[in-house]
Design a protein around this motif. Structure first.
Motif, short mmCIF file in Angstrom:
data_model
loop_
_atom_site.label_atom_id
_atom_site.label_comp_id
_atom_site.label_asym_id
_atom_site.label_seq_id
_atom_site.Cartn_x
_atom_site.Cartn_y
_atom_site.Cartn_z
N ILE A 29 0.76 -1.34 0.02
CA ILE A 29 -0.06 0.05 0.14
C ILE A 29 0.90 1.24 -0.02
O ILE A 29 0.44 2.10 -0.01
N PRO A 35 -4.15 3.51 -0.19
CA PRO A 35 -5.09 3.15 0.62
C PRO A 35 -6.40 3.78 0.52
O PRO A 35 -7.53 2.95 0.68
N TYR A 39 -10.07 2.11 0.02
CA TYR A 39 -11.10 2.50 0.85
C TYR A 39 -12.34 2.79 -0.01
O TYR A 39 -13.28 2.16 0.34
N LEU A 104 -7.50 -2.55 6.71
CA LEU A 104 -7.50 -1.04 6.89
C LEU A 104 -8.67 -0.77 7.66
O LEU A 104 -8.41 0.52 8.17
#
Length: 130
Positions: A29, A35, A39, A104
């Protein structure tokens, strides 16, 4: 005399070239935007490029395209080209990408819970640096 050999986990063939599992994750990542891309894809499901571009604010087209290509090459993102005119392409998470996005979630929770304190810390830092 002390043993200078690496710890057992560092010698493991599964972690060859990595110091630990966190090192593996951080390399996958690496970058400011990956990230966030993961997401938003996890939240929205298959997403067209333009929608993703609007969701990941402040990223340039060049960098977003590069990050998407890297995530695709790493097996985290699937790119579906519908071979239509005008072109229609969307991006979604692979099963590996879904598992990383789920990992995450605690970081997202931590950020939300500590937003006020982190904002104060960053404001103090900015004041010291100016």
């Amino acid at each position: 005399m002390t043993d200078a050999s690496p710890p057992d986990h560092a010698r493991s063939p599964a972690l060859a070239g990595f110091t630990c599992g966190l090192d593996v994750t951080l390399r996958v990542i690496a970058g400011k935007w990956k990230p966030l891309i993961l997401y938003f894809l996890a939240q929205r499901g298959p997403t067209r490029y333009g929608e993703l571009r609007r969701a990941v604010r402040d990223v340039s087209d060049k960098v977003l395209i590069q990050q998407l290509k890297e995530l695709e090459a790493d097996g985290l993102v699937k790119r579906t080209d519908y071979k239509e005119v005008p072109p229609r392409v969307d991006y979604s998470l692979s099963p590996l990408g879904v598992s990383l996005a789920e990992a995450l979630v605690p970081l997202c929770t931590w950020g939300t819970q500590n937003l006020a304190e982190v904002s104060r810390i960053f404001a103090r830092r900015a004041k010291r640096e100016s």
